[in-house]
Design a protein around this motif. Structure first.
Motif, PDB file in Angstrom:
ATOM      1  N   ASP A 156       3.197 -47.032   9.170  1.00 57.42           N
ATOM      2  CA  ASP A 156       2.631 -45.676   8.651  1.00 57.42           C
ATOM      3  C   ASP A 156       1.763 -45.020   9.603  1.00 57.42           C
ATOM      4  O   ASP A 156       2.075 -44.038   9.859  1.00 57.42           O
ATOM      5  CB  ASP A 156       1.903 -45.911   7.359  1.00 57.42           C
ATOM      6  N   ARG A 161       4.214 -43.695  12.369  1.00 57.63           N
ATOM      7  CA  ARG A 161       4.693 -42.343  11.742  1.00 57.63           C
ATOM      8  C   ARG A 161       3.679 -41.197  11.848  1.00 57.63           C
ATOM      9  O   ARG A 161       4.012 -40.039  12.417  1.00 57.63           O
ATOM     10  CB  ARG A 161       5.167 -42.603  10.331  1.00 57.63           C
ATOM     11  N   LYS A 162       2.611 -41.407  11.641  1.00 55.53           N
ATOM     12  CA  LYS A 162       1.410 -40.470  11.847  1.00 55.53           C
ATOM     13  C   LYS A 162       1.300 -40.042  13.123  1.00 55.53           C
ATOM     14  O   LYS A 162       0.944 -38.821  13.454  1.00 55.53           O
ATOM     15  CB  LYS A 162       0.126 -40.763  11.131  1.00 55.53           C
ATOM     16  N   GLN A 221       3.529 -40.133  15.385  1.00 55.52           N
ATOM     17  CA  GLN A 221       4.728 -39.288  15.967  1.00 55.52           C
ATOM     18  C   GLN A 221       4.725 -38.011  15.186  1.00 55.52           C
ATOM     19  O   GLN A 221       5.113 -36.993  15.836  1.00 55.52           O
ATOM     20  CB  GLN A 221       6.043 -40.076  15.199  1.00 55.52           C
ATOM     21  N   GLU A 222       4.188 -37.523  14.114  1.00 58.38           N
ATOM     22  CA  GLU A 222       3.922 -36.549  13.449  1.00 58.38           C
ATOM     23  C   GLU A 222       3.070 -35.548  14.148  1.00 58.38           C
ATOM     24  O   GLU A 222       3.357 -34.497  14.446  1.00 58.38           O
ATOM     25  CB  GLU A 222       3.489 -36.427  12.188  1.00 58.38           C
ATOM     26  N   LEU A 223       1.871 -36.232  14.538  1.00 59.93           N
ATOM     27  CA  LEU A 223       0.822 -35.464  15.283  1.00 59.93           C
ATOM     28  C   LEU A 223       1.210 -35.017  16.688  1.00 59.93           C
ATOM     29  O   LEU A 223       1.051 -34.091  17.308  1.00 59.93           O
ATOM     30  CB  LEU A 223      -0.466 -36.367  15.475  1.00 59.93           C
ATOM     31  N   GLU A 224       2.026 -36.109  17.484  1.00 59.12           N
ATOM     32  CA  GLU A 224       2.544 -35.701  18.739  1.00 59.12           C
ATOM     33  C   GLU A 224       3.364 -34.493  18.797  1.00 59.12           C
ATOM     34  O   GLU A 224       3.635 -33.769  19.454  1.00 59.12           O
ATOM     35  CB  GLU A 224       3.219 -37.022  19.319  1.00 59.12           C
ATOM     36  N   PHE A 225       4.263 -34.477  17.597  1.00 57.06           N
ATOM     37  CA  PHE A 225       5.136 -33.315  17.599  1.00 57.06           C
ATOM     38  C   PHE A 225       4.372 -32.125  17.506  1.00 57.06           C
ATOM     39  O   PHE A 225       5.135 -31.218  17.867  1.00 57.06           O
ATOM     40  CB  PHE A 225       6.188 -33.775  16.264  1.00 57.06           C
ATOM     41  N   ALA A 226       3.458 -32.015  16.370  1.00 54.48           N
ATOM     42  CA  ALA A 226       2.906 -31.057  16.099  1.00 54.48           C
ATOM     43  C   ALA A 226       2.118 -30.334  17.391  1.00 54.48           C
ATOM     44  O   ALA A 226       2.077 -29.249  17.706  1.00 54.48           O
ATOM     45  CB  ALA A 226       1.897 -31.118  14.957  1.00 54.48           C
ATOM     46  N   ASP A 252       4.630 -28.876  19.805  1.00 57.25           N
ATOM     47  CA  ASP A 252       5.074 -27.637  19.147  1.00 57.25           C
ATOM     48  C   ASP A 252       3.912 -26.503  19.316  1.00 57.25           C
ATOM     49  O   ASP A 252       4.371 -25.556  19.922  1.00 57.25           O
ATOM     50  CB  ASP A 252       5.321 -27.791  17.809  1.00 57.25           C
TER      51      ASP A 252
END
Length: 85
Positions: A8, A11-12, A14-19, A22
């Motif tokens: 988890d 995953r968090k 990875q989500e923050l790195e993507f944001a 972006d």
């Protein structure tokens, strides 16, 4: 976080790195957007905190001088961060 789940937390991160990437791309073309810059800085701070939390509990995410390690050096003995156990 009371019970920290390794998957988890990854995953968090990875989500923050993507944001963050972006928003960084957006800011390249909209450098005066204060709301986007504020969001970028908030996400970057949260990302740094999540990486620190992960490394405190599960070891370094990278072996290129971005995190301390404990003795004995265990980077090669532990599963890589992206490997499932």
């Amino acid at each position: 976080m009371k019970n920290i789940c390794k998957e988890d937390l990854l995953r968090k991160i990875q989500e923050l790195e993507f944001a963050a990437v972006d928003l960084n791309l957006y800011l390249d073309t909209h450098p005066c957007n204060q709301m986007a810059l504020r969001d970028y800085n908030c996400i970057t701070q949260e990302l740094m905190n999540m990486k620190r939390l992960y490394e405190m509990n599960f070891g370094p995410l990278s072996n290129f001088g971005t995190a301390f390690n404990q003795y004995p050096f265990s980077w090669v003995n532990d599963p890589w961060p992206w490997e499932t156990e």
